[in-house]
Design an enzyme around this catalytic site. Structure first.
Site, PDB file in Angstrom:
ATOM      1  N   GLU A   9     -35.595   4.495   1.957  1.00 14.79           N
ATOM      2  CA  GLU A   9     -35.658   3.040   1.874  1.00 14.79           C
ATOM      3  C   GLU A   9     -36.841   2.600   1.020  1.00 14.79           C
ATOM      4  O   GLU A   9     -36.728   1.677   0.217  1.00 14.79           O
ATOM      5  CB  GLU A   9     -35.776   2.439   3.278  1.00 14.79           C
ATOM      6  CG  GLU A   9     -35.858   0.921   3.256  1.00 14.79           C
ATOM      7  CD  GLU A   9     -35.829   0.304   4.636  1.00 14.79           C
ATOM      8  OE1 GLU A   9     -35.456   0.986   5.602  1.00 14.79           O
ATOM      9  OE2 GLU A   9     -36.185  -0.887   4.760  1.00 14.79           O
ATOM     10  N   ARG A  41     -40.577  -4.081  15.463  1.00 15.14           N
ATOM     11  CA  ARG A  41     -39.345  -3.682  16.153  1.00 15.14           C
ATOM     12  C   ARG A  41     -39.678  -2.889  17.413  1.00 15.14           C
ATOM     13  O   ARG A  41     -39.012  -3.010  18.441  1.00 15.14           O
ATOM     14  CB  ARG A  41     -38.442  -2.888  15.205  1.00 15.14           C
ATOM     15  CG  ARG A  41     -37.055  -2.642  15.771  1.00 15.14           C
ATOM     16  CD  ARG A  41     -36.112  -2.140  14.710  1.00 15.14           C
ATOM     17  NE  ARG A  41     -35.582  -3.207  13.892  1.00 15.14           N
ATOM     18  CZ  ARG A  41     -34.479  -3.917  14.170  1.00 15.14           C
ATOM     19  NH1 ARG A  41     -33.791  -3.648  15.261  1.00 15.14           N
ATOM     20  NH2 ARG A  41     -34.061  -4.867  13.377  1.00 15.14           N
ATOM     21  N   GLU A  87     -27.912   2.332  13.491  1.00 16.21           N
ATOM     22  CA  GLU A  87     -29.098   2.740  14.246  1.00 16.21           C
ATOM     23  C   GLU A  87     -28.947   2.705  15.765  1.00 16.21           C
ATOM     24  O   GLU A  87     -29.520   3.556  16.461  1.00 16.21           O
ATOM     25  CB  GLU A  87     -30.273   1.834  13.857  1.00 16.21           C
ATOM     26  CG  GLU A  87     -30.652   1.952  12.400  1.00 16.21           C
ATOM     27  CD  GLU A  87     -31.636   0.882  11.998  1.00 16.21           C
ATOM     28  OE1 GLU A  87     -32.822   1.182  11.902  1.00 16.21           O
ATOM     29  OE2 GLU A  87     -31.199  -0.269  11.806  1.00 16.21           O
TER      30      GLU A  87
END
Ligand SMILES: Cc1cc2nc3c(=O)[nH]c(=O)nc-3n(C[C@H](O)[C@H](O)[C@H](O)COP(=O)(O)OP(=O)(O)OC[C@H]3O[C@@H](n4cnc5c(N)ncnc54)[C@H](O)[C@@H]3O)c2cc1C
Ligand code: FES
Ligand code: FES
Length: 1437
Positions: free
Chosen positions: A885, A963, A1346
């Site tokens: 990413e 997160r 995920e």
């Protein structure tokens, strides 16, 4: 025929020789005059032959991506032998006289081989990078045995790794070729759940239809049978027999795999019949060539001794010989005393690649006929030194079968031991002598041979022969008693004498394809009175050499020989083993207490297993029945894997929801799919290598490139001074493209070398001389927290008054939770190819990246050119999982820089060790918590401080932290809470995104804590989970109301369908009756928020063209990394446009067709790009609507063409931005996530408490994925993510040396789950039937990439449950603190018992020493590590 060009002094001894390599490749003859002696078969295939279907995943024999089949005529066995082989470790020079078959030799996407077709269509290929390797392993099995059993099929993949699929679909597809497949099966119920089909008295399961004629008392075939009309077409399972070609997979795994719905049936209908007789034949010429019976008139080449000299001055191997006879070999060795013998090359090849060993003269010995014989006499069997381990295993099995158990104790022990020796591809080439001569202290064979009383036969030139007992063979660390000029010619293993009993034991981190931590061969001889007459106990992993435990041997026979069954003998043995094999706490290889415990545990197992009648162990409170074979497999460990997937076949739409296979699956399975490094070389192309920093933290004083530039083929060495544009990058701009003054982690690229070949670039990278001033380094999160080495950002969530609630809580507990790092281990390493267009600074960058836009922007900024001049193109990735990413961007920038400076295309593809050293991992997390609760375990208050190890720069750590902090609540009401997160700054690579992106870490930290609370209140974690679970309408700590809240429903349904309560009782009952084997159970929920944390990333774009032939080309912002995004997007496009799926095509993701894209991440790509594609297609559909209405029956092509002729635009762009979201962390307001994907898993494990080995017996998952866009792909994501989560929390341990270099640099020492680690019974179901009215996503689907990963931690918590049972048995009831990953070491040492007590090292002896050192052998294998470092210790991050 030529005469030797190698060395004139040899030619007189060698007779006629040849310098020509002759072999067949996919049916065609290849002749190479003077081959490149340094080239592996893989390099030859990929670069010279242009066959890029065979992949490079690791280069060290550990992943199987490079698997090919090599067939040869064996002159000793007089038969054709087909073997799967790792092409990466196979020197090209070994293939003379052989037939190499690669994945391209089987079939094409248009005309695939049955193996390729079934793996592709049954969803066995996601990113596809591993797929050719799996295809070749299965193909080889079928070539050797066209009717394998399911067991054969499962075993054939023990040398292949897949990081995407979770293996289940590969196994299911492969089992369609197996004999027993037709008996297995499940039925899909109306509610979407699956049940195992009932079994008939003959064990047949029937076809799944009520009243199947296979079942007792059911309707019989003569009245129609259960299958009705299907029977007429041969569909009745009664009519079909194992091995029936058209049964393969039809009513068998078709039904198994996808519930035999219409979709699957239509897939199965396309299955090709497997026809073994139509395979490529072994060329008859090669039989004559091997036998030496080719025509002598000069019309045919003869097989001769090969003698080849290399011309290139930079060649590593200068002279090569391939003798055919022992005399020639001995003469060659006498003439070249320093020559390196090469057999299977599985040790030598790794030494050359990772330790950079160089052997200028090499002699390949595996074609010497005398070293291939097996001679049996009355007293012993002499095995030819260089028989392959595969053949060794077969010979041993035949001996056991022929002579029975009494005389073949040693043979049986060796046979069992071989099953866990490496993977099949290695065993097919590696040899007995290679293992002995290597003298590894953790060799698997040496202890068994030593204990068996075996001897090595040695020969030297001039006829000298001698025997050396294995007990005298090892003279020091990796040293043997062999003299210069000697060759091992055979290994003599005696038949067992009456009364002899023998076993082999091995424990490794992973069950399959892993080197031992401790291994041993144990033998006793018991006389007629039951007394021990003599004993031999040999251990590996307990000293620098394989050793005999002589004190223990003496203890066995002390007092004139006590009765073997006497419990006092056992106690004496355990005492002696512990005294004799005690290890220092700081011992090289580490794990001092665990290794000592294993030695004792193996002794205990041996004693119990070898009692004649079982009475003695029972008397000692032991049951032989619970002692496994000690080779890492609890007794049920080898049960076949069964997968069951349940979803209703009802669909609301024509194409969306359909379980179509991955759009590129056939290309992937046939090797046609192109990844970056498969792109053919462009004219003038150069290669790039990294110069890694030698220190974890240092000032760079000078970089001297002159020695590198002086080497042949080197074009440029680039440093920070060569960055013409912006040298800073990353969203926080706290990283340099190339370092100017400081390096911040060991392995950081300091400079780049650009050369004509990769080999030249890599050699020159070693020659660049960098002068450093070393600075203090911090490596672990705990050290960083202690030293205050933290980044400035803090993220906090606060609800209520946590301090007051804690003060008021009836019970308060404080503690820590920790979960370690995880390597992405995508099978395709990072790669980029930068191609200058030669004008106006234009540059094409082909990259393996999840982030084309950031790649484009960083490349452009580094070069100082507008972004419009750089196009980043991504065809596909061989896996990403978050690792590509952001970190992939840097490599692309390197390639761009090099292309910019040289004006030539530059290819930058990382070796696995470079990739693992530089790419960043999943963040390790530490939590310090204080929790308040009541007597029932209801949570009342929580204060948790969360720290991640961010590495040296920010990268995505803030997002990961957000997160994590916002997932600490998982599915529970926490009461008043304060959750505060910080990021530790350490001198490790910059940790980055990894599937789950901190969410799973947050949930793990809380679940660990919850387990300790459960221990404290004496309840199960499941009781606490249910007690504290959110209800609909509850509000999370980040102020989000839970409306679409399905976890309680999932929990209840899964509790029922998995029969959790009954199984809890069964597990408890089992544990009550089993002392050394404990089962554990866990039911674990998850909720995972979908949206990027950064608001602007929540947008997607698409560009859709309709052509006048009716075909549709879609471009969108998402990249394909195996998850099936392109497949789903074509479904959305086809559905919206109302065209057949086959009409829609996605070629690539490129920044000139989809600009300003968000990274493909956060499980949001289907949502974002799906709506964008939908919006574009809706515009086109609207434009075409009048034409369709006018021509309702016209084909789409006609509609499109008519509109075009009317000058209607057939191109449309679509855009989508997620509504409603946007969370303010300062104020704690706004909506953080668009919605939650939810799921629950139940895992059941069985733990061998003596070794820490475990089996995952069964896993049930029920997942809420909304209305799935593609149920088959979603199931694939669930299984794959689960398996990654399982690996994260069990086998995958990421380790550094104390000074900072990474230890775990490849599959040799970093263990992702293998096919045998997945649940033996793996049931996945999707929640169906909800209206999802509030879900405003594309076709009401939910992101799935995920969310299931955290459910893999259910295996960890089930293991914890098993450990608790073991501890309770020993009277230990205190809360258990256990950290992830739960390696066998952690698990075994947590199972306190008398052996653990015995091996405990006093605290005073531990002071100042680092305990977590790992495997001796692999430490050595690290290239570039100093000897002191190699002997050093390892710490977790
Ligand atoms: C992925 C992988 C997994 C592995 N797993 C295991 C494992 O589970 N257990 C284990 O014990 N090992 C393991 N190994 C190590 C290795 O495979 C074994 O040691 C193997 O037996 C070596 O055999 P070889 O024929 O490949 O040896 P080579 O690499 O060809 O040679 C090894 C040494 O033997 C010498 N040699 C070869 N033949 C003779 C001869 N006739 N006389 C004298 N010297 C000779 C060579 O000169 C060299 O020094 C693994 C290796 C890899 C790459
Ligand atoms: S590339 Fe050969 S085994 Fe991994
Ligand atoms: S499909 Fe196996 S590694 Fe990706």
């Amino acid at each position: 025929m030529t005469v030797s060009t190698a060395d004139t002094k040899d030619s007189s001894q060698l007779g006629e020789t040849s310098s020509q390599l002759l072999f067949y490749l996919n049916g065609s003859r290849v002749v190479i005059e003077k081959p490149d002696l340094d080239q592996t078969l893989l390099q030859y295939l990929r670069t010279t032959a242009g066959l890029t279907g065979t992949k490079l995943g690791c280069g060290e024999g550990g992943c199987g991506a490079c698997t090919v089949m090599i067939s040869r005529y064996d002159t000793v066995e007089q038969r054709i032998v087909h073997a799967s082989v790792n092409a990466c470790l196979c020197p090209l020079y070994t293939v003379d006289g052989k037939h190499v078959i690669t994945v391209e030799g089987l079939g094409t996407a248009k005309n695939p081989h049955a193996v390729q077709q079934r793996i592709a269509l049954l969803h066995g290929s996601q990113c596809g990078f591993c797929t050719p390797g799996f295809v070749m392993s299965l193909y080889t099995l079928l070539r050797n045995n066209p009717n394998p059993t399911e067991h054969d099929v499962e075993e054939c993949f023990d040398g292949n790794l897949c990081r995407c699929t979770g293996y289940r679909p590969i196994l299911d597809a492969a089992k369609t070729f197996a004999e027993q497949a037709w008996k297995a099966g499940t039925t899909v119920n109306a509610d979407g759940t699956a049940t195992v089909r009932a079994q008939g008295s003959d064990g047949a399961a029937g076809c799944g239809v009520d009243g199947c004629c296979q079942l007792d008392g059911a309707k019989k075939e003569d009245d129609g049978g259960c299958c009705g009309a299907r029977g007429a077409g041969g569909g009745c399972c009664k009519q079909k027999k194992p091995g029936d070609a058209d049964v393969d997979g039809a009513d068998v795994n078709g039904a198994d795999v996808n519930g035999a719905d219409a979709e699957t049936q239509s897939v199965i209908a396309r299955f090709k019949k497997y026809d073994a007789s139509s395979e490529l034949i072994f060329p008859p010429f090669l039989i004559r060539y091997a036998k030496g019976t080719t025509a002598l008139d000069g019309s045919e080449p003869q097989r001769r001794t090969l003698a080849i000299a290399s011309d290139g001055s930079e060649a590593w191997c200068r002279q090569f010989f391939r003798p055919l006879t022992l005399d020639t070999l001995l003469a060659l060795l006498a003439a070249h005393p320093g020559a390196k013998l090469v057999a299977g090359n599985s040790e030598v090849g790794v030494e050359m690649r990772l330790k950079r060993a160089r052997f200028p003269v090499q002699i390949f010995v595996n074609d010497v006929a005398e070293l291939q014989h097996v001679r049996e006499s009355a007293a012993e069997v002499v095995f030819g030194a260089n028989i392959s381990l595969e053949r060794f295993g077969r010979e041993l099995a035949a001996l056991v079968a022929a002579h029975g158990g009494e005389r073949t104790q040693a043979f049986a022990a060796l046979r069992d031991n071989l099953r866990f020796f490496a993977g099949r591809q290695i065993r097919n080439v590696a040899t007995l002598a290679g293992n002995i001569a290597t003298a590894s202290p953790i060799s698997d064979l040496n202890p068994v041979l030593m204990a068996a009383g075996a001897a090595v036969e040695l020969a030297a030139a001039g006829g000298a022969r001698r025997r050396v007992a294995m007990a005298d063979m090892f003279t020091g660390y990796r040293r043997t008693a062999m003299r210069a000029g000697e060759v091992i010619v055979g290994v003599a293993v005696p038949f067992s004498r009456p009364g002899e009993r023998m076993r082999a034991f091995k424990q490794a981190k992973r069950r399959d394809d892993d080197i031992a931590i401790v291994t041993c061969g144990l033998r006793v001889r018991v006389d007629a009175q039951g007394r021990v007459a003599d004993a031999a106990f040999a251990f590996g992993g307990m000293a620098p050499t394989t050793v005999l435990a002589r004190q223990a041997m003496a203890a066995a026979t002390a007092d004139g020989g006590a009765a073997w069954g006497d419990a006092a003998v056992l106690a004496r043995l355990l005492d002696a083993v512990q005294a004799e094999l005690r290890l220092d706490y700081g011992v090289p290889g580490g794990m001092a207490e665990y290794r000592a415990a294993l030695a004792g545990s193996f002794m205990l197992k041996f004693w119990a297993l070898t009692q004649a009648d079982g009475a003695a162990p029972a008397a000692a409170g032991l049951h032989a029945g619970e002692m496994d074979d000690g080779l890492g497999a609890p007794h049920e460990g080898r049960a076949l894997c069964r997968g069951r997937q349940a979803y209703a076949s009802v669909r609301e739409r024509a194409i969306v929801g359909k379980g179509v296979a991955h759009a590129s699956a056939l290309q992937q399975a046939t090797g046609e799919a192109r990844y970056v490094d498969d792109m053919p070389p462009t004219r003038g192309e150069l290669h790039l290598a990294l110069v890694p920093a030698a220190h974890a933290h240092a000032r760079v004083l000078a970089i001297d490139a002159a020695p590198a530039l002086a080497l042949p083929g080197v074009v440029r060495v680039l440093t920070a001074a060569d960055v013409p544009g912006e040298n800073r990058w990353n969203i926080f701009e706290d990283e340099e493209v190339l370092p100017t003054t400081h390096v911040h982690y060991a392995g950081q690229p300091v400079a780049l070398v650009v050369a004509e070949t990769l080999r030249a670039a890599q050699a020159a990278a070693l020659a660049v001389h960098v002068t450093y001033e070393a600075l203090p380094a911090v490596l672990t999160v705990r050290d960083a927290v202690a030293q205050g080495a933290l980044f400035a950002e803090e993220r906090a969530l606060r609800t209520g008054d946590a301090a007051a609630a804690l003060a008021a809580a009836p019970h308060v507990l404080s503690g820590e939770s920790y979960c370690g790092a995880q390597e992405h281990f995508y099978l395709e390493t990072m790669g980029a190819l930068a191609v200058p267009r030669g004008e106006a600074d234009e540059l094409d960058v082909f990259a393996s990246t999840q982030n084309p836009t950031e790649t484009q922007m960083v490349c452009a900024a580094a070069l100082g050119v507008p972004a419009s001049r750089v196009v980043c193109r991504v065809k596909r990735m061989g896996g990403g999982f978050g690792g590509k990413e952001s970190r992939s961007v840097l490599l692309a920038a390197f390639a761009a820089l090099a292309a910019h400076h040289t004006g030539r295309p530059v290819r930058a593809v990382l070796d696995r060790d470079d990739d693992m050293r530089t790419s960043g991992q999943r963040h390790p997390f530490l939590a310090r918590w204080t929790v308040g609760f009541d007597a029932a375990g209801k949570l009342l208050a929580l204060r948790m401080h969360v720290f991640s190890n961010g590495g040296f720069s920010h990268d995505l750590s803030v997002g990961v932290l957000e997160r994590a902090v916002s997932h600490v609540d998982n599915c529970y009401r926490l009461g008043a809470c304060e959750i505060v997160g910080r990021i530790a700054r350490t001198n490790t690579q910059s940790n980055t995104a990894f599937r789950g992106f901190g969410g799973c870490q947050g949930m793990f930290l809380l679940e660990s804590m919850l387990c300790e609370v459960a221990d404290a209140v004496g309840r199960t974690p499941e009781q606490l989970r249910a007690l504290n679970m959110y209800r609909a309408g509850d509000v999370t700590p980040f102020a989000q109301r839970l409306d679409d809240w399905n976890v309680p429903l999932l929990w209840q349904r899964l509790a029922e369908s998995s029969q959790f309560a009954e199984r809890r009782a069964a597990v408890d009952a089992y544990n009550a009756g089993s002392r050394h084997r404990k089962r554990g159970l866990c039911m674990l929920p998850t909720k995972f928020g979908i949206s990027f944390g950064v608001k602007f990333l929540n947008q997607g774009m698409a560009l859709v063209h309709v052509y006048t032939d009716g075909s549709v080309l879609v471009a969108h912002g998402g990249t394909e990394m195996g998850q099936g995004l392109h497949t789903k997007m074509t479904q959305v496009a086809a559905e919206t446009l109302g065209v057949p799926l086959a009409s829609v095509f996605i070629s690539e993701t490129a920044t000139n067709t989809a600009a300003n894209t968000s990274p493909t991440a956060a499980s949001a790509s289907s949502d974002l790009n799906g709506f964008a594609v939908h919006n574009a297609c809706a515009v086109l559909a609207e434009r075409l609507r009048p034409y369709r209405e006018r021509m309702p029956d016209a084909p789409f092509a006609k509609v499109a063409r008519t509109a075009y002729l009317d000058r209607v635009s057939l191109t449309a762009a679509g855009h989508y931005a997620t509504p409603d979201i946007g969370f303010d962390w300062q104020r704690g307001t706004g909506q953080l996530y668009f919605y939650f994907t939810q799921g629950v898993a139940v895992a059941e494990v069985e733990l061998d408490t003596l070794t820490g080995a475990h089996t995952t017996r069964r896993v049930d998952i029920l997942m809420d994925v909304g209305k799935s866009l593609n149920k088959a792909l979603d199931i694939g994501q669930i299984e794959g993510a689960f398996t990654q989560g399982q690996g994260w929390t069990t086998t995958e341990e990421f380790l550094y040396f104390p000074r900072g270099p990474l230890f775990t640099q490849g599959p040799g020492n970093y263990k992702i789950p293998s096919a045998m680690d997945i649940p033996r019974d793996f049931r996945v179901a999707l929640l169906e039937g909800l209206p999802y009215e509030g879900l405003k996503t594309i076709y009401s689907s939910k992101g799935i990439g995920e969310p299931p990963l955290f459910l893999g931690a259910s295996v960890f918590f089930a293991l914890r449950d098993a450990v608790m049972a073991a501890r309770r048995q020993e009277g230990v009831d205190a809360p258990l603190h256990i950290e992830s990953p739960a390696t066998p070491e952690i698990l075994r040492m947590a199972c306190v018992d008398q052996i653990v007590d015995r091996v405990a090292i006093p605290a005073a002896q531990k002071e100042g020493k680092v305990p977590n050192s790992r495997d001796i052998n692999t430490i050595e294998v690290q290239g570039g590590i100093s000897p002191e470092e190699a002997r050093g210790y390892i710490i977790t991050a």
